[in-house]
Design a protein around this motif. Structure first.
Motif, PDB file in Angstrom:
ATOM      1  N   SER A 152      41.541  41.760  30.355  1.00  0.00           N
ATOM      2  CA  SER A 152      40.071  41.685  30.394  1.00  0.00           C
ATOM      3  C   SER A 152      39.504  40.736  29.344  1.00  0.00           C
ATOM      4  N   ASP A 153      40.131  40.622  28.179  1.00  0.00           N
ATOM      5  CA  ASP A 153      39.628  39.670  27.180  1.00  0.00           C
ATOM      6  C   ASP A 153      39.675  38.251  27.728  1.00  0.00           C
ATOM      7  N   TRP A 154      40.766  37.901  28.375  1.00  0.00           N
ATOM      8  CA  TRP A 154      40.885  36.564  28.977  1.00  0.00           C
ATOM      9  C   TRP A 154      39.838  36.377  30.072  1.00  0.00           C
ATOM     10  N   LEU A 155      39.654  37.401  30.931  1.00  0.00           N
ATOM     11  CA  LEU A 155      38.653  37.306  31.994  1.00  0.00           C
ATOM     12  C   LEU A 155      37.249  37.112  31.418  1.00  0.00           C
ATOM     13  N   LEU A 156      36.917  37.876  30.373  1.00  0.00           N
ATOM     14  CA  LEU A 156      35.592  37.732  29.745  1.00  0.00           C
ATOM     15  C   LEU A 156      35.452  36.364  29.066  1.00  0.00           C
ATOM     16  N   ASP A 157      36.547  35.827  28.520  1.00  0.00           N
ATOM     17  CA  ASP A 157      36.515  34.460  27.970  1.00  0.00           C
ATOM     18  C   ASP A 157      36.134  33.459  29.058  1.00  0.00           C
ATOM     19  N   GLN A 158      36.681  33.632  30.260  1.00  0.00           N
ATOM     20  CA  GLN A 158      36.377  32.714  31.361  1.00  0.00           C
ATOM     21  C   GLN A 158      34.924  32.852  31.795  1.00  0.00           C
ATOM     22  N   ILE A 159      34.417  34.083  31.814  1.00  0.00           N
ATOM     23  CA  ILE A 159      32.998  34.294  32.139  1.00  0.00           C
ATOM     24  C   ILE A 159      32.119  33.588  31.114  1.00  0.00           C
ATOM     25  N   GLU A 160      32.494  33.666  29.841  1.00  0.00           N
ATOM     26  CA  GLU A 160      31.719  33.007  28.782  1.00  0.00           C
ATOM     27  C   GLU A 160      31.764  31.488  28.917  1.00  0.00           C
ATOM     28  N   ILE A 161      32.913  30.933  29.265  1.00  0.00           N
ATOM     29  CA  ILE A 161      33.030  29.480  29.438  1.00  0.00           C
ATOM     30  C   ILE A 161      32.078  29.005  30.532  1.00  0.00           C
ATOM     31  N   VAL A 162      31.998  29.733  31.629  1.00  0.00           N
ATOM     32  CA  VAL A 162      31.174  29.328  32.769  1.00  0.00           C
ATOM     33  C   VAL A 162      29.694  29.644  32.549  1.00  0.00           C
ATOM     34  N   HIS A 163      29.401  30.838  31.982  1.00  0.00           N
ATOM     35  CA  HIS A 163      28.016  31.315  31.926  1.00  0.00           C
ATOM     36  C   HIS A 163      27.399  31.331  30.531  1.00  0.00           C
ATOM     37  N   GLY A 164      28.192  31.026  29.502  1.00  0.00           N
ATOM     38  CA  GLY A 164      27.655  30.993  28.144  1.00  0.00           C
ATOM     39  C   GLY A 164      27.524  32.363  27.495  1.00  0.00           C
ATOM     40  N   SER A 165      28.043  33.410  28.147  1.00  0.00           N
ATOM     41  CA  SER A 165      27.973  34.760  27.605  1.00  0.00           C
ATOM     42  C   SER A 165      29.096  35.602  28.193  1.00  0.00           C
ATOM     43  N   ARG A 166      29.623  36.521  27.380  1.00  0.00           N
ATOM     44  CA  ARG A 166      30.602  37.510  27.859  1.00  0.00           C
ATOM     45  C   ARG A 166      29.891  38.755  28.381  1.00  0.00           C
ATOM     46  N   ASP A 167      28.596  38.862  28.134  1.00  0.00           N
ATOM     47  CA  ASP A 167      27.810  40.031  28.516  1.00  0.00           C
ATOM     48  C   ASP A 167      27.520  39.966  30.014  1.00  0.00           C
ATOM     49  N   ARG A 168      28.241  40.768  30.776  1.00  0.00           N
ATOM     50  CA  ARG A 168      28.082  40.742  32.235  1.00  0.00           C
ATOM     51  C   ARG A 168      26.673  41.128  32.664  1.00  0.00           C
ATOM     52  N   CYS A 169      26.018  42.015  31.927  1.00  0.00           N
ATOM     53  CA  CYS A 169      24.648  42.398  32.282  1.00  0.00           C
ATOM     54  C   CYS A 169      23.694  41.214  32.155  1.00  0.00           C
ATOM     55  N   GLU A 170      23.907  40.404  31.136  1.00  0.00           N
ATOM     56  CA  GLU A 170      23.085  39.198  30.968  1.00  0.00           C
ATOM     57  C   GLU A 170      23.376  38.203  32.086  1.00  0.00           C
TER      58      GLU A 170
END
Length: 168
Positions: free
Chosen positions: A125-143
């Motif tokens: 999950s840390d790696w997955l959240l890193d990828q979300i941050e790279i694409v969206h600028g945040s690891r916060d899924r709610c944001e």
């Protein structure tokens, strides 16, 4: 090489699909014996028939290790299981309130009649959240998903959702 998982980034947003939460906390304690739903477009027999049609099956979690969730066909209704062509599909768990993705289909025995293994997302999950941050600028899924202040209390947000606060 150890984890069979990837991310697909779409060229444009898809607004009509509700996001599915990924497991970020360990599933070790609740997984053994749990029922999960596996979704895929795989074959229905060892001869390659039936592929290309979206199907789902309820599977029992028979064992977990640090990488995979295992399901034995003998534990499942109609001896259902993951098969060729299902790889990359989600394995989700209903936690009583929402669907949570626990795994991604990885492999099954050659005849799809014995056992399957799906890569656990909680362990990556840390790696997955890193990828979300790279694409969206945040690891916060709610944001990222626009869930703050949307009229529904989302308790798993990184910061307190104002919809979860009782008015004075």
């Amino acid at each position: 090489g150890r984890n069979d998982i990837g991310i697909l980034v779409l060229a444009e947003p898809v607004d009509f699909v509700e996001p599915v939460w990924i497991a970020t906390d360990s599933i070790d304690e609740e997984a053994d014996g749990a029922e999960v739903t596996s979704i895929g477009f795989g074959v229905t027999d060892s001869g390659g028939g039936g592929s290309g049609i979206k199907r789902s099956a309820e599977l029992t979690v028979d064992r977990v290790d640090s990488t995979f969730i295992y399901s034995n066909s003998s534990s499942n209704t109609n001896e259902a299981n993951v098969c060729s062509g299902d790889s990359g599909g989600p394995q989700v768990y209903w936690d009583g309130e929402r669907w949570v993705q626990w795994a991604v289909h990885s492999w099954a025995d050659v005849n799809c009649q014995s056992q399957s293994g799906s890569t656990r997302v909680d362990t990556v999950s840390d790696w997955l959240l890193d990828q979300i941050e790279i694409v969206h600028g945040s690891r916060d899924r709610c944001e990222v998903w626009g869930l703050y202040g949307d009229g529904f209390c989302d308790e798993d947000c990184d910061i307190e959702d104002s919809d979860c606060v009782e008015p004075l």
